[in-house]
Design a protein around this motif. Structure first.
Motif, mmCIF file in Angstrom:
data_model
loop_
_atom_site.group_PDB
_atom_site.id
_atom_site.type_symbol
_atom_site.label_atom_id
_atom_site.label_comp_id
_atom_site.label_asym_id
_atom_site.label_seq_id
_atom_site.Cartn_x
_atom_site.Cartn_y
_atom_site.Cartn_z
ATOM 1 N N CYS A 104 -0.673 -89.761 37.579
ATOM 2 C CA CYS A 104 -1.840 -89.117 38.207
ATOM 3 C C CYS A 104 -1.422 -87.758 38.763
ATOM 4 N N PRO A 105 -1.099 -86.806 37.890
ATOM 5 C CA PRO A 105 -0.545 -85.529 38.360
ATOM 6 C C PRO A 105 -1.485 -84.728 39.258
ATOM 7 N N ASP A 106 -2.776 -84.986 39.200
ATOM 8 C CA ASP A 106 -3.732 -84.232 40.013
ATOM 9 C C ASP A 106 -4.039 -84.907 41.345
ATOM 10 N N ALA A 107 -3.421 -86.052 41.600
ATOM 11 C CA ALA A 107 -3.662 -86.739 42.878
ATOM 12 C C ALA A 107 -2.898 -86.043 43.996
ATOM 13 N N LEU A 108 -3.559 -85.820 45.114
ATOM 14 C CA LEU A 108 -2.910 -85.268 46.304
ATOM 15 C C LEU A 108 -1.949 -86.302 46.861
ATOM 16 N N GLN A 109 -0.701 -85.902 47.098
ATOM 17 C CA GLN A 109 0.310 -86.836 47.602
ATOM 18 C C GLN A 109 0.586 -86.536 49.077
ATOM 19 N N ILE A 110 0.317 -87.533 49.929
ATOM 20 C CA ILE A 110 0.489 -87.390 51.375
ATOM 21 C C ILE A 110 1.556 -88.378 51.845
ATOM 22 N N PHE A 152 9.291 -82.286 51.507
ATOM 23 C CA PHE A 152 9.092 -81.150 50.612
ATOM 24 C C PHE A 152 8.404 -81.572 49.318
ATOM 25 N N ARG A 153 8.709 -82.752 48.800
ATOM 26 C CA ARG A 153 8.071 -83.204 47.553
ATOM 27 C C ARG A 153 6.597 -83.502 47.749
ATOM 28 N N SER A 154 6.217 -83.892 48.941
ATOM 29 C CA SER A 154 4.830 -84.263 49.213
ATOM 30 C C SER A 154 3.977 -83.009 49.419
ATOM 31 N N ASP A 155 2.692 -83.148 49.115
ATOM 32 C CA ASP A 155 1.779 -82.019 49.320
ATOM 33 C C ASP A 155 1.474 -81.821 50.794
ATOM 34 N N LEU A 156 1.533 -82.896 51.558
ATOM 35 C CA LEU A 156 1.256 -82.831 52.992
ATOM 36 C C LEU A 156 1.943 -84.007 53.657
ATOM 37 N N SER A 157 2.510 -83.784 54.846
ATOM 38 C CA SER A 157 3.134 -84.859 55.616
ATOM 39 C C SER A 157 2.465 -84.953 56.972
ATOM 40 N N LEU A 158 2.151 -86.172 57.380
ATOM 41 C CA LEU A 158 1.519 -86.421 58.673
ATOM 42 C C LEU A 158 2.610 -86.643 59.711
ATOM 43 N N ILE A 159 2.588 -85.849 60.761
ATOM 44 C CA ILE A 159 3.609 -85.882 61.803
ATOM 45 C C ILE A 159 2.955 -86.308 63.103
#
Length: 417
Positions: A104-110, A152-159
């Motif tokens: 799923c290359p177009d899926a946003l990865q969080i 870094f690999r993820s599109d967004l990280s929740l902190i």
């Protein structure tokens, strides 16, 4: 305003247990946030089911058991075709991130970090060695290399903590565009809720609470038993300390001593009820990371607390607005606990400070809406966002060449056994 329809796949390290840990509560907060947008949510995990896990299907969430190191996941995620995939902790991103990227290359990865695991582990190591934990220790940590690579690999990280936001940006040079500050997502407390809490004269004893499997909590219980509680009990001989937590260990059970007022009780059927019944919560945490759910829960229960600088990290904006007292040495900790227990005026001031902290730091900033807006923005500009994150591109490439083939090798090995 409702956001566009989406399908979110959450891959969990464990099945959510909101009554067992702060991590379980946070996961349920995120699930409810996504459901409130009208989004479909699927929760998948390779962990064994437990008797205390939430029944997610009751809130309209599909529950799916998956396997690690198995191409059956590839077919599952390809057919599901989620618009967003949320990984519960970096070890889950390591395990499944490359498979999601392939199928799923177009899926946003969080990535939901929960807390920074490398920070907690480095602090634990430094504590055992009776040394301060320095930035040099963090920068040389193997755990940090793994977790930062996952970020870094993820599109967004929740902190979850402002302190961790600062650390990632200023020590590890993670760009702000890859990070989203999302603390506990709390509803505002009404005046009726506040007025319905037991008052000073209606409460008795001390309480501490926390999952016994979580090493900072177990260390805190040992610290209370050996160093702090004897000092409190000496001046308050009729007071008791009630110790609650899920997954009680044999070591903890053996500390139970009614003659000393040290009462180890295990899992609380209603955590808020036992915290609200106590006069003061004790949390002498000597290492850890993230936000401490027990301290937030204490503020919601109107229960002042005594904790350490480590416990209060990311929780208070200044030293004058405390929901209790911060103390880092046994004698100071015990004195603060005795003072809050006996001084009704100080107790009420701490309670009001706690209500203010909840409002100013967790409710009014509207972090839930900020997260939804960021997800929608990234999905509209995902390729540009990824192009700007060259380090992430590089790490994804090398992960595909290393982690991927390790996973394939394990799968092949399992099939031949």
């Amino acid at each position: 305003m409702k956001a566009d329809q989406q399908h979110v796949l959450i891959i969990g390290f464990v099945w959510p247990e909101p009554n067992s840990s702060a991590a379980g509560k946070r996961m349920l907060e995120l699930i409810h946030l996504f459901k409130d947008q009208g989004w479909e949510v699927t929760f998948a995990s390779s962990a064994a089911e437990t008797e205390h896990m939430s029944d997610l299907e009751d809130i309209g969430v599909d529950q799916v058991s998956i396997k690690m190191n198995s191409s059956t996941f590839d077919q599952f995620v390809r057919e599901l075709n989620p618009s967003t995939v949320l990984f519960d902790r970096f070890v889950i991103e390591e395990q499944f991130g490359w498979r999601v990227a392939e199928q799923c290359p177009d899926a946003l990865q969080i990535l939901d970090t929960e807390d920074l695991h490398f920070l907690r582990r480095a602090r634990k190591k430094a504590h055992k060695e009776n040394q301060p934990c320095t930035n040099k220790d963090l920068l040389s940590s193997k755990d940090a290399k793994r977790e930062i690579a996952s970020i870094f690999r993820s599109d967004l990280s929740l902190i979850i903590s402002e302190a961790e936001m600062d650390l990632l940006q200023n020590v590890f040079d993670v760009d702000r565009s890859l990070l989203q500050y999302v603390p506990f997502l709390l509803d505002p407390m009404t005046e009726n809720e506040k007025n319905g809490l037991p008052d000073f004269s209606d409460r008795k004893d001390f309480v501490t609470i926390g999952n016994f499997r979580h090493s900072p909590n177990m260390d805190a219980v040992r610290y209370l038993k050996k160093k702090i509680w004897p000092l409190i009990r000496k001046e308050l001989p009729d007071a008791c300390l009630h110790i609650y937590g899920s997954y009680i260990t044999q070591e903890a059970e053996q500390m139970h001593n009614p003659e000393e007022g040290f009462l180890v009780k295990g899992r609380a059927e209603d955590a808020k009820q036992v915290v609200a019944s106590a006069k003061v919560l004790l949390a002498p945490l000597r290492f850890g990371a993230g936000l401490k759910g027990k301290l937030v829960e204490a503020m919601q229960c109107g229960t002042p607390s005594v904790t350490t600088s480590m416990g209060a990290e990311g929780m208070v904006g200044d030293t004058d607005n405390r929901a209790g007292t911060i103390a880092d040495h046994p004698e100071e900790f015990a004195a603060a606990a005795r003072n809050l227990y006996s001084d009704e005026k100080a107790w009420h001031e701490a309670q009001e400070n706690g209500f203010s902290i909840l409002k100013d730091k967790f409710v009014e900033p509207d972090f839930d809406q900020q997260l939804i807006e960021e997800i929608n923005k990234l999905q509209k500009n995902l390729q540009e966002h990824r192009t700007q994150n060259f380090i992430g591109q590089m790490l994804r490439h090398h992960t595909a060449e290393s982690t991927k083939y390790m996973g394939r090798w394990i799968e092949a090995k399992n099939q031949n056994m």
